[in-house]
Scaffold this motif. Structure first.
Motif, PDB file in Angstrom:
ATOM      1  N   LEU A 189       0.856  -1.194   0.000  1.00  0.00           N
ATOM      2  CA  LEU A 189       0.000   0.000   0.000  1.00  0.00           C
ATOM      3  C   LEU A 189       0.887   1.237   0.000  1.00  0.00           C
ATOM      4  O   LEU A 189       1.725   1.412   0.887  1.00  0.00           O
ATOM      5  N   LYS A 190       0.709   2.064  -1.025  1.00  0.00           N
ATOM      6  CA  LYS A 190       1.475   3.307  -1.068  1.00  0.00           C
ATOM      7  C   LYS A 190       0.850   4.339  -0.127  1.00  0.00           C
ATOM      8  O   LYS A 190      -0.357   4.376   0.054  1.00  0.00           O
ATOM      9  N   ARG A 191       1.683   5.180   0.446  1.00  0.00           N
ATOM     10  CA  ARG A 191       1.201   6.160   1.418  1.00  0.00           C
ATOM     11  C   ARG A 191       0.191   7.132   0.816  1.00  0.00           C
ATOM     12  O   ARG A 191      -0.730   7.566   1.491  1.00  0.00           O
ATOM     13  N   LEU A 192       0.368   7.453  -0.449  1.00  0.00           N
ATOM     14  CA  LEU A 192      -0.562   8.381  -1.089  1.00  0.00           C
ATOM     15  C   LEU A 192      -1.960   7.776  -1.213  1.00  0.00           C
ATOM     16  O   LEU A 192      -2.942   8.507  -1.360  1.00  0.00           O
ATOM     17  N   ALA A 193      -2.048   6.452  -1.165  1.00  0.00           N
ATOM     18  CA  ALA A 193      -3.338   5.773  -1.307  1.00  0.00           C
ATOM     19  C   ALA A 193      -3.933   5.349   0.042  1.00  0.00           C
ATOM     20  O   ALA A 193      -4.980   4.702   0.075  1.00  0.00           O
ATOM     21  N   LYS A 242       7.558   6.059   0.692  1.00  0.00           N
ATOM     22  CA  LYS A 242       6.728   5.604  -0.417  1.00  0.00           C
ATOM     23  C   LYS A 242       5.602   4.680   0.027  1.00  0.00           C
ATOM     24  O   LYS A 242       4.470   4.795  -0.442  1.00  0.00           O
ATOM     25  N   PHE A 243       5.902   3.750   0.949  1.00  0.00           N
ATOM     26  CA  PHE A 243       4.933   2.724   1.303  1.00  0.00           C
ATOM     27  C   PHE A 243       4.444   2.861   2.745  1.00  0.00           C
ATOM     28  O   PHE A 243       5.112   3.448   3.592  1.00  0.00           O
ATOM     29  N   ALA A 244       3.262   2.300   3.001  1.00  0.00           N
ATOM     30  CA  ALA A 244       2.686   2.231   4.340  1.00  0.00           C
ATOM     31  C   ALA A 244       2.297   0.784   4.616  1.00  0.00           C
ATOM     32  O   ALA A 244       2.273  -0.054   3.713  1.00  0.00           O
ATOM     33  N   ILE A 245       1.992   0.496   5.864  1.00  0.00           N
ATOM     34  CA  ILE A 245       1.572  -0.862   6.242  1.00  0.00           C
ATOM     35  C   ILE A 245       0.129  -1.073   5.786  1.00  0.00           C
ATOM     36  O   ILE A 245      -0.746  -0.269   6.070  1.00  0.00           O
ATOM     37  N   LYS A 246      -0.108  -2.164   5.083  1.00  0.00           N
ATOM     38  CA  LYS A 246      -1.455  -2.484   4.607  1.00  0.00           C
ATOM     39  C   LYS A 246      -2.149  -3.383   5.614  1.00  0.00           C
ATOM     40  O   LYS A 246      -1.598  -4.417   6.010  1.00  0.00           O
ATOM     41  N   PRO A 247      -3.362  -3.022   6.063  1.00  0.00           N
ATOM     42  CA  PRO A 247      -4.050  -3.853   7.064  1.00  0.00           C
ATOM     43  C   PRO A 247      -4.478  -5.204   6.502  1.00  0.00           C
ATOM     44  O   PRO A 247      -4.833  -5.332   5.332  1.00  0.00           O
ATOM     45  N   SER A 248      -4.441  -6.206   7.370  1.00  0.00           N
ATOM     46  CA  SER A 248      -4.934  -7.530   7.000  1.00  0.00           C
ATOM     47  C   SER A 248      -6.456  -7.555   7.079  1.00  0.00           C
ATOM     48  O   SER A 248      -7.066  -6.705   7.731  1.00  0.00           O
ATOM     49  N   PRO A 249      -7.106  -8.519   6.423  1.00  0.00           N
ATOM     50  CA  PRO A 249      -8.552  -8.677   6.613  1.00  0.00           C
ATOM     51  C   PRO A 249      -8.843  -8.963   8.090  1.00  0.00           C
ATOM     52  O   PRO A 249      -8.115  -9.715   8.740  1.00  0.00           O
ATOM     53  N   GLY A 250      -9.874  -8.345   8.616  1.00  0.00           N
ATOM     54  CA  GLY A 250     -10.170  -8.512  10.037  1.00  0.00           C
ATOM     55  C   GLY A 250     -11.522  -7.952  10.418  1.00  0.00           C
ATOM     56  O   GLY A 250     -12.415  -7.836   9.564  1.00  0.00           O
ATOM     57  N   PRO A 251     -11.692  -7.573  11.672  1.00  0.00           N
ATOM     58  CA  PRO A 251     -13.001  -7.142  12.167  1.00  0.00           C
ATOM     59  C   PRO A 251     -13.461  -5.783  11.661  1.00  0.00           C
ATOM     60  O   PRO A 251     -14.646  -5.446  11.803  1.00  0.00           O
ATOM     61  N   HIS A 252     -12.553  -4.974  11.107  1.00  0.00           N
ATOM     62  CA  HIS A 252     -12.922  -3.641  10.625  1.00  0.00           C
ATOM     63  C   HIS A 252     -12.525  -3.483   9.156  1.00  0.00           C
ATOM     64  O   HIS A 252     -11.502  -4.028   8.730  1.00  0.00           O
TER      65      HIS A 252
END
Length: 241
Positions: A5-9, A22-32
């Motif tokens: 996941l790019k930070r701009l997105a 450039k990049f950020a941590i992308k959340p895993s599928p979960g409760p939210h």
């Protein structure tokens, strides 16, 4: 599906700087949902600033130092969303995840007692084998009840230790509610009327806010108390408080 996941997105609800890297941590599928949640690694590194790099955040989380709703979470991509309780036992610090007036998720410091419970909205109800009622909550939890006295849209105060219901805040006239979507997000208002629309359009709720009355869809209304809010809120004041 991309694993990056790019930070701009990054969704607007995540309060991080967009042009630092450039990049950020992308959340895993979960409760939210991903557009209304913050990965645990982002909370540790970018919001609480407990470390400087993703590698350090992964080590802290992987060692079991961070609790979400009183449970150890070791996945740095675990999504934390509305009303979740983030605890760091070694630092004796706890936070509740809430929306601010700009529609961003923020961490509100809470004391040790408030960290033992959370508010959950009833999204759906089903009748299961044996005549019991199952409450489906906004954070993915399911609770079985022998007797049903709740409605969809109501909020329950849930003990994180044993999943017992401590209090009940109905979606009804006179209740205080937190707005969790739309242009009034983050505001506290008093429910004045529930408006059922006999069409495919969502039901509406008429509310009286601090400055004026307004209406919004039912999905954006989250009851949080009767005479006063049950939780501490960011950047919000009640008339007369």
């Amino acid at each position: 599906m991309s694993r990056h996941l790019k930070r701009l997105a990054v969704p607007r609800a995540v309060p991080i700087a967009r042009k630092v890297s450039k990049f950020a941590i992308k959340p895993s599928p979960g409760p939210h949902p991903k557009d209304r949640s913050i990965p645990l690694g982002t909370i540790v590194r970018d919001i609480l600033k407990l470390c400087d790099t993703g590698k350090e955040a992964k080590k802290i989380i992987g060692s079991g130092e961070i609790l979400v709703d009183s449970r150890v979470r070791k996945d740095m991509k675990f999504p934390c969303g509305l009303m979740d309780v983030i605890s760091i036992p070694k630092l004796k610090r706890s936070y509740r995840v809430l929306f601010d007036r700009r529609g961003r998720l923020t961490l509100v410091p809470i004391n040790e007692e408030n960290a033992t419970w959370k508010l959950c909205r009833i999204e759906n109800k089903t009748t299961v084998r044996g005549g019991k009622t199952q409450l489906n909550l906004h954070d993915g939890r399911n609770i079985l009840l022998d007797k049903d006295g709740f409605k969809t849209g109501d909020v329950i105060k849930l003990s994180l230790k044993d999943n017992k219901i401590m209090e009940h805040y109905p979606l009804e006239k006179g209740s205080l509610a937190l707005i969790i979507g739309g242009k009034h997000i983050g505001e506290i208002a008093t429910i004045e009327e529930l408006i059922v629309t006999r069409s495919p359009k969502p039901n509406l709720v008429s509310l009286k806010g601090k400055e004026k009355s307004f209406s919004t869809i039912k999905d954006y209304v989250f009851p949080i108390g009767k005479d006063k809010p049950a939780i501490t809120l960011p950047e919000v004041k009640i008339d007369g408080a």
